[in-house]
Design a protein around this motif. Structure first.
Motif, PDB file in Angstrom:
ATOM      1  N   LYS A  44     -13.900 -15.864  14.902  1.00 25.38           N
ATOM      2  CA  LYS A  44     -12.524 -15.967  14.417  1.00 25.38           C
ATOM      3  C   LYS A  44     -12.493 -16.091  12.896  1.00 25.38           C
ATOM      4  O   LYS A  44     -11.638 -15.488  12.236  1.00 25.38           O
ATOM      5  N   LYS A  45     -13.426 -16.851  12.333  1.00 24.28           N
ATOM      6  CA  LYS A  45     -13.496 -16.974  10.875  1.00 24.28           C
ATOM      7  C   LYS A  45     -13.761 -15.616  10.230  1.00 24.28           C
ATOM      8  O   LYS A  45     -13.115 -15.245   9.247  1.00 24.28           O
ATOM      9  N   GLN A  46     -14.712 -14.862  10.776  1.00 24.38           N
ATOM     10  CA  GLN A  46     -15.036 -13.543  10.234  1.00 24.38           C
ATOM     11  C   GLN A  46     -13.848 -12.586  10.364  1.00 24.38           C
ATOM     12  O   GLN A  46     -13.585 -11.782   9.466  1.00 24.38           O
ATOM     13  N   SER A  47     -13.125 -12.683  11.470  1.00 24.45           N
ATOM     14  CA  SER A  47     -11.943 -11.851  11.671  1.00 24.45           C
ATOM     15  C   SER A  47     -10.871 -12.179  10.630  1.00 24.45           C
ATOM     16  O   SER A  47     -10.244 -11.279  10.060  1.00 24.45           O
ATOM     17  N   TYR A  48     -10.663 -13.461  10.357  1.00 21.91           N
ATOM     18  CA  TYR A  48      -9.689 -13.896   9.355  1.00 21.91           C
ATOM     19  C   TYR A  48     -10.077 -13.371   7.977  1.00 21.91           C
ATOM     20  O   TYR A  48      -9.238 -12.859   7.231  1.00 21.91           O
ATOM     21  N   ILE A  49     -11.357 -13.477   7.642  1.00 22.04           N
ATOM     22  CA  ILE A  49     -11.833 -13.002   6.337  1.00 22.04           C
ATOM     23  C   ILE A  49     -11.651 -11.490   6.216  1.00 22.04           C
ATOM     24  O   ILE A  49     -11.188 -10.993   5.181  1.00 22.04           O
ATOM     25  N   ARG A  50     -11.982 -10.736   7.265  1.00 24.00           N
ATOM     26  CA  ARG A  50     -11.787  -9.273   7.237  1.00 24.00           C
ATOM     27  C   ARG A  50     -10.311  -8.932   7.035  1.00 24.00           C
ATOM     28  O   ARG A  50      -9.970  -8.047   6.239  1.00 24.00           O
ATOM     29  N   HIS A  51      -9.431  -9.632   7.753  1.00 25.20           N
ATOM     30  CA  HIS A  51      -7.993  -9.394   7.630  1.00 25.20           C
ATOM     31  C   HIS A  51      -7.521  -9.712   6.209  1.00 25.20           C
ATOM     32  O   HIS A  51      -6.766  -8.934   5.604  1.00 25.20           O
ATOM     33  N   ALA A  52      -7.952 -10.842   5.661  1.00 26.17           N
ATOM     34  CA  ALA A  52      -7.556 -11.237   4.310  1.00 26.17           C
ATOM     35  C   ALA A  52      -8.054 -10.226   3.275  1.00 26.17           C
ATOM     36  O   ALA A  52      -7.323  -9.871   2.340  1.00 26.17           O
ATOM     37  N   MET A  53      -9.279  -9.746   3.431  1.00 27.08           N
ATOM     38  CA  MET A  53      -9.817  -8.766   2.489  1.00 27.08           C
ATOM     39  C   MET A  53      -9.090  -7.432   2.591  1.00 27.08           C
ATOM     40  O   MET A  53      -8.847  -6.767   1.580  1.00 27.08           O
ATOM     41  N   ARG A  54      -8.708  -7.045   3.794  1.00 25.69           N
ATOM     42  CA  ARG A  54      -7.934  -5.821   3.983  1.00 25.69           C
ATOM     43  C   ARG A  54      -6.585  -5.950   3.275  1.00 25.69           C
ATOM     44  O   ARG A  54      -6.155  -5.038   2.568  1.00 25.69           O
ATOM     45  N   GLU A  55      -5.912  -7.101   3.458  1.00 25.02           N
ATOM     46  CA  GLU A  55      -4.641  -7.342   2.767  1.00 25.02           C
ATOM     47  C   GLU A  55      -4.832  -7.326   1.256  1.00 25.02           C
ATOM     48  O   GLU A  55      -4.021  -6.762   0.531  1.00 25.02           O
ATOM     49  N   TYR A  56      -5.899  -7.962   0.771  1.00 26.42           N
ATOM     50  CA  TYR A  56      -6.183  -7.995  -0.658  1.00 26.42           C
ATOM     51  C   TYR A  56      -6.348  -6.584  -1.215  1.00 26.42           C
ATOM     52  O   TYR A  56      -5.769  -6.239  -2.242  1.00 26.42           O
ATOM     53  N   ASN A  57      -7.121  -5.756  -0.532  1.00 21.78           N
ATOM     54  CA  ASN A  57      -7.361  -4.391  -1.010  1.00 21.78           C
ATOM     55  C   ASN A  57      -6.089  -3.555  -1.037  1.00 21.78           C
ATOM     56  O   ASN A  57      -5.936  -2.701  -1.913  1.00 21.78           O
ATOM     57  N   ILE A  58      -5.179  -3.799  -0.118  1.00 25.46           N
ATOM     58  CA  ILE A  58      -3.890  -3.099  -0.127  1.00 25.46           C
ATOM     59  C   ILE A  58      -3.005  -3.663  -1.227  1.00 25.46           C
ATOM     60  O   ILE A  58      -2.446  -2.924  -2.041  1.00 25.46           O
ATOM     61  N   HIS A  59      -2.877  -4.984  -1.265  1.00 27.99           N
ATOM     62  CA  HIS A  59      -1.958  -5.654  -2.194  1.00 27.99           C
ATOM     63  C   HIS A  59      -2.315  -5.379  -3.654  1.00 27.99           C
ATOM     64  O   HIS A  59      -1.439  -5.168  -4.487  1.00 27.99           O
ATOM     65  N   LYS A  60      -3.605  -5.345  -3.992  1.00 28.08           N
ATOM     66  CA  LYS A  60      -3.993  -5.162  -5.398  1.00 28.08           C
ATOM     67  C   LYS A  60      -3.614  -3.779  -5.926  1.00 28.08           C
ATOM     68  O   LYS A  60      -3.540  -3.584  -7.129  1.00 28.08           O
ATOM     69  N   THR A  61      -3.355  -2.821  -5.040  1.00 28.56           N
ATOM     70  CA  THR A  61      -2.969  -1.478  -5.488  1.00 28.56           C
ATOM     71  C   THR A  61      -1.462  -1.312  -5.653  1.00 28.56           C
ATOM     72  O   THR A  61      -1.016  -0.317  -6.222  1.00 28.56           O
ATOM     73  N   LEU A  62      -0.685  -2.276  -5.152  1.00 22.24           N
ATOM     74  CA  LEU A  62       0.771  -2.152  -5.193  1.00 22.24           C
ATOM     75  C   LEU A  62       1.322  -2.551  -6.554  1.00 22.24           C
ATOM     76  O   LEU A  62       1.013  -3.622  -7.072  1.00 22.24           O
ATOM     77  N   VAL A  63       2.129  -1.688  -7.124  1.00 18.50           N
ATOM     78  CA  VAL A  63       2.788  -1.974  -8.390  1.00 18.50           C
ATOM     79  C   VAL A  63       4.258  -1.604  -8.228  1.00 18.50           C
ATOM     80  O   VAL A  63       4.612  -0.424  -8.124  1.00 18.50           O
ATOM     81  N   HIS A  64       5.107  -2.633  -8.167  1.00 13.81           N
ATOM     82  CA  HIS A  64       6.553  -2.431  -7.999  1.00 13.81           C
ATOM     83  C   HIS A  64       7.262  -3.670  -8.525  1.00 13.81           C
ATOM     84  O   HIS A  64       6.745  -4.780  -8.416  1.00 13.81           O
ATOM     85  N   ASN A  65       8.437  -3.488  -9.089  1.00 13.55           N
ATOM     86  CA  ASN A  65       9.187  -4.612  -9.664  1.00 13.55           C
ATOM     87  C   ASN A  65       9.544  -5.684  -8.643  1.00 13.55           C
ATOM     88  O   ASN A  65       9.759  -6.834  -9.005  1.00 13.55           O
ATOM     89  N   HIS A  66       9.626  -5.334  -7.377  1.00 11.96           N
ATOM     90  CA  HIS A  66      10.021  -6.297  -6.342  1.00 11.96           C
ATOM     91  C   HIS A  66       8.840  -6.823  -5.533  1.00 11.96           C
ATOM     92  O   HIS A  66       9.037  -7.462  -4.502  1.00 11.96           O
ATOM     93  N   ILE A  67       7.633  -6.538  -5.976  1.00 10.06           N
ATOM     94  CA  ILE A  67       6.438  -7.028  -5.290  1.00 10.06           C
ATOM     95  C   ILE A  67       5.603  -7.833  -6.279  1.00 10.06           C
ATOM     96  O   ILE A  67       5.273  -7.354  -7.363  1.00 10.06           O
ATOM     97  N   VAL A  68       5.279  -9.054  -5.896  1.00  8.13           N
ATOM     98  CA  VAL A  68       4.447  -9.915  -6.733  1.00  8.13           C
ATOM     99  C   VAL A  68       3.060  -9.285  -6.859  1.00  8.13           C
ATOM    100  O   VAL A  68       2.466  -8.856  -5.872  1.00  8.13           O
ATOM    101  N   ARG A  69       2.552  -9.233  -8.085  1.00  9.63           N
ATOM    102  CA  ARG A  69       1.223  -8.653  -8.332  1.00  9.63           C
ATOM    103  C   ARG A  69       0.138  -9.610  -7.872  1.00  9.63           C
ATOM    104  O   ARG A  69       0.240 -10.816  -8.033  1.00  9.63           O
ATOM    105  N   LEU A  70      -0.908  -9.058  -7.336  1.00 14.43           N
ATOM    106  CA  LEU A  70      -2.098  -9.810  -6.964  1.00 14.43           C
ATOM    107  C   LEU A  70      -3.138  -9.540  -8.033  1.00 14.43           C
ATOM    108  O   LEU A  70      -3.559  -8.399  -8.230  1.00 14.43           O
ATOM    109  N   TRP A  71      -3.540 -10.584  -8.756  1.00 15.20           N
ATOM    110  CA  TRP A  71      -4.457 -10.400  -9.876  1.00 15.20           C
ATOM    111  C   TRP A  71      -5.915 -10.539  -9.487  1.00 15.20           C
ATOM    112  O   TRP A  71      -6.771  -9.819  -9.978  1.00 15.20           O
TER     113      TRP A  71
END
Length: 82
Positions: free
Chosen positions: A22-49
């Motif tokens: 379950k821990k590994q699954s959570y980490i994989r999910h979080a990393m997947r979200e991170y990789n998507i979020h860091k590419t998003l650039v929009h005025n209404h989306i908070v940037r992930l640094w």
């Protein structure tokens, strides 16, 4: 390059009672979200640094700081309808 700016830090903790799978699954999910979020650039989306590990069960995401009311407050007082 060093930028001096306010940021929001969100701590993500793994539950010590979770199985290793379950821990590994959570980490994989979080990393997947991170990789998507860091590419998003929009005025209404908070940037992930950035993201960094604090210890074996905790990591931190560094986000753009947004002043003003929280999303929870906006929805509670009815200024934002979801």
């Amino acid at each position: 390059m060093v930028d001096h700016r306010y940021v929001a830090c969100k701590l993500h903790g793994l539950n010590a009672q979770w199985s290793e799978d379950k821990k590994q699954s959570y980490i994989r999910h979080a990393m997947r979200e991170y990789n998507i979020h860091k590419t998003l650039v929009h005025n209404h989306i908070v940037r992930l640094w950035d993201i960094f590990e604090i210890d074996q069960n905790t990591f931190c995401t560094v986000l753009e700081y947004c002043s003003g009311m929280t999303f929870n407050l906006l929805t509670t007082v009815g200024l934002f309808i979801v």
